[in-house]
Write a protein that holds these residues in place. Structure first.
Motif, PDB file in Angstrom:
ATOM      1  N   PRO A 107       0.833  -1.214   0.000  1.00  0.00           N
ATOM      2  CA  PRO A 107       0.000   0.000   0.000  1.00  0.00           C
ATOM      3  C   PRO A 107       0.859   1.252   0.000  1.00  0.00           C
ATOM      4  O   PRO A 107       1.872   1.321   0.689  1.00  0.00           O
ATOM      5  N   ASP A 108       0.439   2.187  -0.817  1.00  0.00           N
ATOM      6  CA  ASP A 108       1.059   3.517  -0.805  1.00  0.00           C
ATOM      7  C   ASP A 108       0.681   4.213   0.482  1.00  0.00           C
ATOM      8  O   ASP A 108      -0.507   4.392   0.759  1.00  0.00           O
ATOM      9  N   ILE A 109       1.668   4.597   1.251  1.00  0.00           N
ATOM     10  CA  ILE A 109       1.360   5.416   2.425  1.00  0.00           C
ATOM     11  C   ILE A 109       1.333   6.866   1.959  1.00  0.00           C
ATOM     12  O   ILE A 109       2.350   7.388   1.483  1.00  0.00           O
ATOM     13  N   PRO A 110       0.170   7.493   2.044  1.00  0.00           N
ATOM     14  CA  PRO A 110       0.092   8.871   1.541  1.00  0.00           C
ATOM     15  C   PRO A 110       1.053   9.794   2.299  1.00  0.00           C
ATOM     16  O   PRO A 110       1.418   9.539   3.441  1.00  0.00           O
ATOM     17  N   HIS A 111       1.468  10.866   1.618  1.00  0.00           N
ATOM     18  CA  HIS A 111       2.337  11.845   2.265  1.00  0.00           C
ATOM     19  C   HIS A 111       1.572  13.105   2.647  1.00  0.00           C
ATOM     20  O   HIS A 111       2.014  13.860   3.499  1.00  0.00           O
ATOM     21  N   ASP A 112       0.438  13.313   1.987  1.00  0.00           N
ATOM     22  CA  ASP A 112      -0.276  14.572   2.207  1.00  0.00           C
ATOM     23  C   ASP A 112      -1.452  14.354   3.153  1.00  0.00           C
ATOM     24  O   ASP A 112      -2.561  14.054   2.749  1.00  0.00           O
ATOM     25  N   TRP A 113      -1.177  14.526   4.425  1.00  0.00           N
ATOM     26  CA  TRP A 113      -2.202  14.315   5.449  1.00  0.00           C
ATOM     27  C   TRP A 113      -2.833  15.622   5.877  1.00  0.00           C
ATOM     28  O   TRP A 113      -2.197  16.667   5.867  1.00  0.00           O
ATOM     29  N   HIS A 114      -4.100  15.529   6.236  1.00  0.00           N
ATOM     30  CA  HIS A 114      -4.737  16.696   6.855  1.00  0.00           C
ATOM     31  C   HIS A 114      -5.540  16.253   8.073  1.00  0.00           C
ATOM     32  O   HIS A 114      -5.924  15.091   8.206  1.00  0.00           O
ATOM     33  N   LEU A 115      -5.737  17.203   8.931  1.00  0.00           N
ATOM     34  CA  LEU A 115      -6.474  16.954  10.169  1.00  0.00           C
ATOM     35  C   LEU A 115      -7.734  17.803  10.128  1.00  0.00           C
ATOM     36  O   LEU A 115      -7.680  18.994   9.804  1.00  0.00           O
ATOM     37  N   LEU A 116      -8.858  17.173  10.418  1.00  0.00           N
ATOM     38  CA  LEU A 116     -10.117  17.915  10.534  1.00  0.00           C
ATOM     39  C   LEU A 116     -10.495  17.961  12.002  1.00  0.00           C
ATOM     40  O   LEU A 116     -10.439  16.944  12.695  1.00  0.00           O
ATOM     41  N   MET A 117     -10.870  19.145  12.474  1.00  0.00           N
ATOM     42  CA  MET A 117     -11.335  19.268  13.854  1.00  0.00           C
ATOM     43  C   MET A 117     -12.702  19.940  13.846  1.00  0.00           C
ATOM     44  O   MET A 117     -12.879  21.004  13.262  1.00  0.00           O
ATOM     45  N   SER A 118     -13.650  19.288  14.497  1.00  0.00           N
ATOM     46  CA  SER A 118     -15.000  19.836  14.517  1.00  0.00           C
ATOM     47  C   SER A 118     -15.293  20.434  15.886  1.00  0.00           C
ATOM     48  O   SER A 118     -14.590  20.163  16.859  1.00  0.00           O
ATOM     49  N   GLU A 119     -16.330  21.242  15.941  1.00  0.00           N
ATOM     50  CA  GLU A 119     -16.705  21.849  17.220  1.00  0.00           C
ATOM     51  C   GLU A 119     -17.404  20.792  18.081  1.00  0.00           C
ATOM     52  O   GLU A 119     -16.979  20.469  19.168  1.00  0.00           O
ATOM     53  N   GLY A 120     -18.462  20.216  17.541  1.00  0.00           N
ATOM     54  CA  GLY A 120     -19.058  19.058  18.193  1.00  0.00           C
ATOM     55  C   GLY A 120     -18.532  17.821  17.483  1.00  0.00           C
ATOM     56  O   GLY A 120     -17.533  17.876  16.793  1.00  0.00           O
ATOM     57  N   SER A 121     -19.202  16.699  17.629  1.00  0.00           N
ATOM     58  CA  SER A 121     -18.688  15.512  16.958  1.00  0.00           C
ATOM     59  C   SER A 121     -19.565  15.089  15.776  1.00  0.00           C
ATOM     60  O   SER A 121     -19.185  14.231  15.009  1.00  0.00           O
ATOM     61  N   ASN A 139     -12.930  14.853  18.616  1.00  0.00           N
ATOM     62  CA  ASN A 139     -13.326  15.827  17.606  1.00  0.00           C
ATOM     63  C   ASN A 139     -12.333  15.981  16.463  1.00  0.00           C
ATOM     64  O   ASN A 139     -12.333  16.993  15.790  1.00  0.00           O
ATOM     65  N   ALA A 140     -11.452  14.997  16.290  1.00  0.00           N
ATOM     66  CA  ALA A 140     -10.408  15.160  15.281  1.00  0.00           C
ATOM     67  C   ALA A 140     -10.251  13.884  14.460  1.00  0.00           C
ATOM     68  O   ALA A 140     -10.386  12.780  14.983  1.00  0.00           O
ATOM     69  N   ALA A 141      -9.974  14.061  13.173  1.00  0.00           N
ATOM     70  CA  ALA A 141      -9.775  12.907  12.295  1.00  0.00           C
ATOM     71  C   ALA A 141      -8.706  13.224  11.266  1.00  0.00           C
ATOM     72  O   ALA A 141      -8.604  14.343  10.772  1.00  0.00           O
TER      73      ALA A 141
END
Lengths: 264, 264
Positions: A107-121, A139-141
């Motif tokens: 599997p290709d391990i991606p290099h371009d990661w992002h984090l999403l943070m929400s106020e609630g879930s 609240n983060a993914a």
């Protein structure tokens, strides 16, 4: 009992998943591996020949097929005195959705990661269910690639990991997953090491072994997040397990459906 | 009443903080602006000359000095019939800690941000109190520069912001801060616009106006996170306010302590 039969019986015991021998789930793995095409059919007799050696009673196979029909995964037709089974369109879609992850050797391990943070879930829960996001807190993914639309109400960061603490490592790879992965790695190495020089497996026997391997690997592979190495605990043997699984599968080429379905 | 006196009285009304006229806090701003050095002294008479025009009674100044002495900020000595006051070592340290942020005309917005995420909130609370971290949720904080030691139990990401939702903007810059910043920006523009051509302020009058400006600006500047522009709400006037505050202060150069302390 020939040496080959002894080895075959031993391989079945070694490859059987100690955690999950639910028959309907084994049948799903079997169809996914051998009969995922729209015209692929497996006869009831062939199913029995493949699954019964796993110490599963024919009655249990019938019950599992009944359940899979009820859930819309499998359809069956009578053909003379016997029956033939195939994945429904729904079943094929479900199967196709996970096939790339299960059969990815490298599997290709991606290099371009992002984090999403929400106020609630709430909004994050939707993404975690429908997209390939990895929860790392209430609240983060974490995700890779393009940022999905409808993220206006979330904090979005491009991220590079600098430290991954043990509590996150063991959330991503809990002890039971580490154990399942390690024991499968051991099993798929043991089985070929005792393989007799002369081996003439039937199509059904090859299918039995393939099904056992794929079934057990599926449960590891689908829980294994495609994250950079620093996210994994030290005792995680994902790479080793994956390589050994495919090394063994390569010695057991997929049998032809006609050969499988042919009356013995 | 001369035109100059009218303007001076009007400026005091315009510059007075509508939210906080606590005298001890005004005295802290005054010492921070004019007498932060270890040998700097301000006489009781000079303090009265500077603060009384802000419609503060001499009795309130005495009470505030008493409190500041009790809290270890200020020490006082008698000199004949009058008293002289100075910051204690503690007071100077407190003052020095915030001086760079208050007097920074053009703060460098860091480019190298990182996000710390804790499992619980305990370890992060310590950092938020002692270091220059910005809370952006229960378990996450943004910081810049080097990653502090003792972050082994936290997820550490290098981050670049891609989206800042309105809920985070208004957490970082709540409506009362936006309002305080906007009204100060208006005040420090109004005051010089009505300034008479001929103006000969006393040292004490200059100190009065400087103290009012610095006192009010301090409360905006110390709450203003040094984040990139995308983190701020559209109606945030931080840049405008900062520029106008220093433009006005530049027309009111710090008076000499000897001039302030000289008996009138």
């Amino acid at each position: 009992m020939t040496i080959q039969d002894q080895w075959f019986d031993g391989a079945i015991l070694r490859l059987a998943d100690p955690q999950n021998q639910r028959v309907w789930s084994i049948i799903v793995s079997l169809f996914g591996d051998l009969a995922q095409g729209p015209d692929d059919r497996i006869s009831g007799a062939a199913l029995t020949r493949i699954i019964q050696p796993m110490h599963v009673k024919p009655e249990a196979i019938r019950v599992a097929l009944h359940r899979l029909r009820k859930d819309g995964w499998v359809d069956s037709a009578r053909s003379g005195r016997s029956s033939v089974h195939h994945l429904t369109e729904f079943g094929r879609a479900q199967s196709a959705a996970v096939t790339p992850r299960i059969y990815d050797r490298d599997p290709d391990i991606p290099h371009d990661w992002h984090l999403l943070m929400s106020e609630g879930s709430g909004s994050l829960d939707d993404l975690l269910l429908t997209e390939n996001y990895i929860s790392i807190g209430r609240n983060a993914a974490l995700g890779s690639g393009a940022i999905p639309p409808n993220c206006d109400d979330m904090v979005v960061f491009n991220v590079t990991a600098r430290n991954v603490p043990s509590w996150l490592k063991s959330r991503l790879c809990p002890p039971d997953l580490i154990k399942a992965c390690g024991s499968l790695a051991d099993a798929v190495k043991d089985v070929p090491s005792s393989r007799p020089a002369e081996l003439n497996l039937t199509a059904a026997q090859v299918a039995t072994l393939r099904t056992l391997i794929v079934h057990r690997w599926r449960r590891v592979a689908l829980r294994n997040p495609d994250l950079p190495p620093m996210f994994f605990p030290d005792d995680w043997r994902g790479q080793d397990c994956r390589a050994s699984v495919f090394a063994l599968l390569d010695t057991l080429p997929k049998p032809d459906l006609n050969a499988l379905n042919a009356p013995v």
